[in-house]
Design an enzyme around this catalytic site. Structure first.
Site, PDB file in Angstrom:
ATOM      1  N   PHE A  74       1.225  -2.908   3.974  1.00 42.85           N
ATOM      2  CA  PHE A  74       1.413  -4.337   4.487  1.00 42.85           C
ATOM      3  C   PHE A  74       2.767  -4.853   4.647  1.00 42.85           C
ATOM      4  O   PHE A  74       3.676  -4.583   3.496  1.00 42.85           O
ATOM      5  CB  PHE A  74       0.592  -5.385   3.766  1.00 42.85           C
ATOM      6  CG  PHE A  74      -0.691  -5.760   4.387  1.00 42.85           C
ATOM      7  CD1 PHE A  74      -1.030  -5.870   5.566  1.00 42.85           C
ATOM      8  CD2 PHE A  74      -2.031  -5.315   3.494  1.00 42.85           C
ATOM      9  CE1 PHE A  74      -2.212  -5.956   5.877  1.00 42.85           C
ATOM     10  CE2 PHE A  74      -3.214  -5.640   3.979  1.00 42.85           C
ATOM     11  CZ  PHE A  74      -3.373  -5.880   5.351  1.00 42.85           C
TER      12      PHE A  74
ATOM     13  N   HIS B  35      -2.547   8.341   5.345  1.00 37.46           N
ATOM     14  CA  HIS B  35      -3.054   7.069   4.729  1.00 37.46           C
ATOM     15  C   HIS B  35      -4.432   6.664   5.011  1.00 37.46           C
ATOM     16  O   HIS B  35      -4.768   6.506   3.942  1.00 37.46           O
ATOM     17  CB  HIS B  35      -1.961   5.890   5.181  1.00 37.46           C
ATOM     18  CG  HIS B  35      -1.700   4.726   4.520  1.00 37.46           C
ATOM     19  ND1 HIS B  35      -1.767   4.636   3.359  1.00 37.46           N
ATOM     20  CD2 HIS B  35      -2.048   3.286   5.091  1.00 37.46           C
ATOM     21  CE1 HIS B  35      -2.039   3.506   2.836  1.00 37.46           C
ATOM     22  NE2 HIS B  35      -2.138   2.717   3.931  1.00 37.46           N
TER      23      HIS B  35
ATOM     24  N   LYS C 271      -9.198   8.509   1.351  1.00 35.88           N
ATOM     25  CA  LYS C 271      -9.722   7.107   0.971  1.00 35.88           C
ATOM     26  C   LYS C 271     -11.330   7.108   1.433  1.00 35.88           C
ATOM     27  O   LYS C 271     -12.027   6.353   0.989  1.00 35.88           O
ATOM     28  CB  LYS C 271      -8.812   6.067   1.626  1.00 35.88           C
ATOM     29  CG  LYS C 271      -7.522   6.017   1.204  1.00 35.88           C
ATOM     30  CD  LYS C 271      -6.630   4.925   1.812  1.00 35.88           C
ATOM     31  CE  LYS C 271      -5.590   4.388   1.310  1.00 35.88           C
ATOM     32  NZ  LYS C 271      -4.562   5.582   1.787  1.00 35.88           N
TER      33      LYS C 271
ATOM     34  N   GLU D 247      -1.606   5.686  13.005  1.00 42.11           N
ATOM     35  CA  GLU D 247      -1.004   6.679  12.333  1.00 42.11           C
ATOM     36  C   GLU D 247      -1.368   8.145  13.132  1.00 42.11           C
ATOM     37  O   GLU D 247      -0.433   8.945  12.895  1.00 42.11           O
ATOM     38  CB  GLU D 247      -1.693   6.804  10.843  1.00 42.11           C
ATOM     39  CG  GLU D 247      -1.418   7.925  10.106  1.00 42.11           C
ATOM     40  CD  GLU D 247      -2.134   7.965   8.719  1.00 42.11           C
ATOM     41  OE1 GLU D 247      -2.998   7.056   8.346  1.00 42.11           O
ATOM     42  OE2 GLU D 247      -1.363   8.792   7.868  1.00 42.11           O
TER      43      GLU D 247
ATOM     44  N   CYS E 270       1.014  -1.351  -0.181  1.00 43.99           N
ATOM     45  CA  CYS E 270       0.223   0.020  -0.034  1.00 43.99           C
ATOM     46  C   CYS E 270       0.906   1.350   0.006  1.00 43.99           C
ATOM     47  O   CYS E 270       0.259   2.364  -0.219  1.00 43.99           O
ATOM     48  CB  CYS E 270      -0.799   0.044   1.187  1.00 43.99           C
ATOM     49  SG  CYS E 270      -1.746  -1.615   1.556  1.00 43.99           S
TER      50      CYS E 270
ATOM     51  N   HIS F 189      -9.375   2.190  -1.212  1.00 49.07           N
ATOM     52  CA  HIS F 189      -8.052   2.092  -0.977  1.00 49.07           C
ATOM     53  C   HIS F 189      -7.635   1.737  -2.335  1.00 49.07           C
ATOM     54  O   HIS F 189      -7.755   0.414  -2.904  1.00 49.07           O
ATOM     55  CB  HIS F 189      -7.628   1.283   0.006  1.00 49.07           C
ATOM     56  CG  HIS F 189      -6.148   1.062   0.256  1.00 49.07           C
ATOM     57  ND1 HIS F 189      -5.109   1.511  -0.290  1.00 49.07           N
ATOM     58  CD2 HIS F 189      -5.576   0.652   1.502  1.00 49.07           C
ATOM     59  CE1 HIS F 189      -4.037   1.202   0.056  1.00 49.07           C
ATOM     60  NE2 HIS F 189      -4.311   0.663   1.434  1.00 49.07           N
TER      61      HIS F 189
END
Lengths: 434, 430
Positions: free
Chosen positions: B416, B320, B352, B331, B180, B357
């Site tokens: 990830f 993110h 997002k 985050e 990602c 995503h």
């Protein structure tokens, strides 16, 4: 940015000969091929043979930080990458777990793909596909049930960055980490970009390498559809024939290699053994003329080697030994041979050319890093394996064909790759005077 | 290393909100949502039935050099590349000039699309007990069939970056993946190449088509996706207490990055500066971010250092913000670690919330929107923000865009496997 040189302080290899550079190199010096019949049922599939790494999952035990590694969470690619990184850390006597040292350490690795269980997807498709008047269609209502044949982790472990993610944990790397894909030059790219990362000051140490596993159904099927596989009619140990007229195609193979790259000052401060300087890197892309074909000419490889030598402050007259792709298909090998002839000039007949494919088959993105390990071992030992299965060379090939190994005072070695995808790359390693 | 200033001169997207970055941005600041029920296939029995799809006809070349543009991913990225090149008014380089051009592209599909397996599965039609073994030999023995060869290509997408390289006239091609974080990773790597003096112009970004019959149920098994199937428009709700996972999105986004000298010499319009970038790896777990956000904070700090900027100089954080429990809390912690007290002053939003995503393309699209935020002075909202979460206690620009001068945006992308990248976009000043 650092003005330090970037040096190699260790290199790890997993190959069909076993774990470590000595197993591979000794086998090559002895003129051996590890290409053999594939286990059933793959033995029934053309070409039916390949070079497999036979190390078991237990081989990870005892490698650095192996307590954090779970083979069950790994694809074949991740497993092989983990073996090579662990072997490299041992070979380089690298710290296993040094706290804040991780902040200045990174890992770049190449993997052509990370999908090694095509069978699972075909089985999945089988359960969800119905046929209507000869036209297949997917019955979506079957999908939720069929997907249960996978574990959730199956999807995670197939992500392309998983070899890097495992390596980041295994190597205690909190600096730059990335995965390079889609070409056998990927491993050389990972090493080249690691050189840049250290020079930019992003890391003091980079683990860099590549992994390849082309002896599974998926890659064999890709090659089958493109007519690239070697012939089933050839004896396995004679199937890998780089630069030889008798080559019939790509031989499935497996392998991985990782180099330990460090700023020279960092390496010297910890008293590390320095094998060589990584002195140059170059690359050039020229698209193939057709999807199944190769580049229209050798210029991309010539340019990439010239760029790497220029970065190293060397020229072709300085080159003592070369490791190449040597895919074992005449169209690409002819291009690679032409590039070598042009690049090495009058010395082409005397510079030994090492080609892994004859010994272990096609190792995809590992070919650059494994080639680098061969060059480093040649610089270290002064011995270079002879040519295997190169009795009837292509007219474009003007290099040595003797099967006898040679002893020489090798000071500078080059890895030069020509690839079917069109990305050519080169690395230059130079032995340091202490 | 030249230390060249890196500037952005063109952007191209093919994403759920459209294929014109300015129109996409306008829709985003209006809070328009493209997360809906999946239409590409019948997902009515799937655990997650929500996706953010490209639901319009994409204009893209049919063929680029030797490569047939035969699937959605290739169409999206070829289309986005075409638009970025036109926006930057930069033609393809030829001959030796190609040495100064590069492509850094993140491609991500992997074993994502079973549609193409239909013909293969029918040919490999073994018994239900063993559908695979029985006739695989026949498959190998048969003549290559183009649909199968193309289908198998989808496992790699190894033609996407080379095809873009032909469009752009580049001699250097990198195909990379950090899950990602990939889109921002590609852009940061491209900036580093220019800053180092290796290239004058680099086209960078990402493409991903994960709204498939394999990945949607597959990621559901990882409990990563929202299952708010009866209310898809409220499914992606980053930083909201009731978030329950992300929504898969698809598309491509790329940027043309140049050295300032190169851009000015050719009279290009400079949109913004890419001022800094930072990388880190959690070195923690494959599935979860470090719960204290250590790796995330590290890459933000490194990006600020690279830009030579203090936290107080950041006007907006483009998060993110995936809408998963773990990411959004970690985050938030990481932003506080990296920005200190300024974290409570700076507006943080997650795009997002409106398009889900885009995985490998996420950082690139959100990077393009960060540039638009600097140019237009309107910070996009985080929509679907209804219930505050005590573990997410920053200003997330809830539901309504905010007009304000924006000189610098910190863009976060976390992948990830613990791979993290942050990029600082800054208003360009000559």
């Amino acid at each position: 940015m650092t003005s330090d040189r970037v040096v190699v302080t260790g290199f790890g290899v997993a190959s069909p000969f076993g774990l470590g550079i000595d197993a591979l190199y000794d086998g090559m010096l002895a003129g051996q091929s590890m290409v053999g019949e594939l286990p059933s049922p793959r033995s029934a599939l053309a070409p039916g043979y390949g070079g497999l790494v036979t190390l078991k999952a237990s081989a990870i035990r005892g490698l650095p930080n192996s307590r954090d590694m779970r083979p069950g969470t790994m694809t074949r690619y991740t497993f092989l990458s983990t073996l090579a990184l662990g072997n490299a850390m041992e070979h380089g006597d690298c710290p296993w777990d040094d706290g804040d040292g991780a902040l200045r350490r990174g890992f770049y690795v190449a993997s052509y793909t990370n999908s090694d269980r095509f069978d699972k997807y075909v089985r999945f498709a089988h359960h969800v596909i119905d046929q209507d008047q000869d036209r297949p269609f997917i019955n979506d209502s079957e999908v939720p049930q069929a997907i249960r044949k996978f574990s959730g982790f199956e999807f995670l472990k197939l992500m392309n960055n998983m070899p890097t993610a495992h390596g980041g944990i295994q190597g205690r790397c909190q600096g730059p980490c990335n995965t390079f894909l889609g070409t056998p030059s990927g491993g050389a790219q990972a090493i080249g970009r690691s050189l840049a990362a250290i020079r930019d000051g992003l890391a003091d140490t980079m683990y860099a390498g590549g992994v390849g596993s082309s002896a599974h159904d998926h890659m064999m099927m890709v090659r089958a559809t493109r007519g690239l596989n070697s012939s089933a009619e050839v004896a396995p140990v004679q199937a890998g024939r780089p630069f030889d007229r008798g080559a019939t195609g790509i031989v499935p193979g497996e392998g991985s290699a990782v180099l330990v790259l460090e700023r020279e000052s960092t390496a010297r401060a910890r008293g590390a053994k320095i094998y060589a300087e990584l002195a140059g890197y170059g690359e050039w892309f020229a698209p193939p003329a057709t999807r199944e074909g190769v580049q229209p000419g050798p210029e991309a490889t010539i340019r990439s080697m010239a760029a790497a030598l220029k970065m190293a402050g060397a020229d072709s007259g300085d080159v003592d030994v070369v490791a190449v792709h040597g895919e074992s298909r005449n169209d690409l090998d002819a291009l690679e041979a032409s590039a070598l002839a042009e690049s090495l000039g009058s010395r082409v007949s005397e510079v030994p050319v090492m080609a892994l494919a004859a010994h272990v088959g096609s190792v995809e993105a590992a070919v650059g890093p494994m080639g680098a390990a061969l060059v480093l071992q040649a610089l270290e030992t002064g011995k270079v394996p002879g040519a295997l299965n190169r009795q009837d060379p292509l007219p474009e090939y003007q290099g040595p064909t003797s099967s006898e190994s040679v002893t020489m005072d090798a000071r500078l070695g080059v890895v030069s790759l020509t690839t079917r995808e069109g990305v050519s790359s080169a690395l230059v390693f130079r032995k340091l005077e202490n | 290393m030249t230390g060249s200033k890196v500037v952005i001169t063109g952007m191209g997207v093919v994403v759920p909100h459209g294929d014109d970055i300015e129109q996409v941005y306008q829709r985003i600041i209006r809070g328009e949502n493209e997360c809906r029920r999946i239409t590409r296939f019948d997902a009515s029995t799937y655990p997650c039935q929500i996706g953010s799809e490209v639901r319009y006809e994409v204009e893209a070349p049919d063929k680029i050099g030797p490569y047939t543009i035969h699937n959605e991913a290739l169409k999206y990225v070829a289309g986005a590349t075409d638009r970025a090149i036109k926006a930057a008014a930069i033609g393809p380089a030829e001959g030796a000039a190609q040495d100064r051009r590069a492509i850094v592209l993140s491609t991500g599909v992997g074993p994502a699309n079973i549609d193409f397996l239909g013909p293969i599965a029918l040919r490999v039609h073994g018994s239900d007990e063993d559908p695979y073994k029985a006739n695989l030999e026949d498959f190998y023995g048969a003549a290559p069939a183009e649909p199968e060869a193309q289908g198998l290509d989808e496992f790699h997408l190894d033609t996407a970056a080379p095809a873009c390289a032909i469009q752009f006239g580049a001699a250097h091609v990198y195909n990379t993946a950090s899950a990602c974080a990939s889109g921002s990773h590609a852009i940061a790597d491209a900036a580093a190449m220019i800053h180092r003096g290796e290239a004058d112009a680099v086209l960078a970004g990402g493409v991903c088509t994960p709204v498939t019959r394999v990945l949607v149920p597959g990621f559901s098994m990882l409990q990563a996706l929202s299952t708010r199937n009866d209310d898809p428009e409220h499914a992606s709700r980053p930083f909201d207490k009731d978030r329950d996972g992300f929504v898969m999105g698809e598309g491509a986004a790329v940027m043309v990055l140049e050295s300032e000298e190169h851009a000015r010499a050719r009279g290009a319009t400079i949109l913004a500066e890419l001022a800094g970038w930072g990388y880190s790896c959690d070195s923690y777990r494959l599935t979860d971010p470090h719960p204290e956000g250590i790796g995330m904070a590290l890459c933000m700090t490194r990006a600020l250092e690279s830009a030579g900027m203090a936290p107080e100089e950041i006007d907006h954080v483009n998060a993110h913000g995936t809408s998963t429990a773990y990411n959004d809390a970690a985050e938030t912690l990481a932003i506080k670690k990296a920005l200190g007290e300024h974290a409570y002053q700076v507006p943080v939003s997650s795009n997002k919330s409106m398009f889900g995503h885009l995985i490998h393309a996420a950082g690139a699209l959100e990077g393009c929107l960060s540039v638009m935020t600097i140019l237009q002075g309107v910070v996009p909202p985080t929509i679907n923000y209804q219930t505050p979460d005590p573990s997410c206690d920053l200003d997330y620009v809830p539901n309504v865009a905010r007009e304000m001068p924006v000189n610098a945006v910190l863009k976060n992308s976390f992948g990830f496997g613990g791979m993290n990248v942050s990029v600082v976009y800054r208003r360009y000043e000559a």
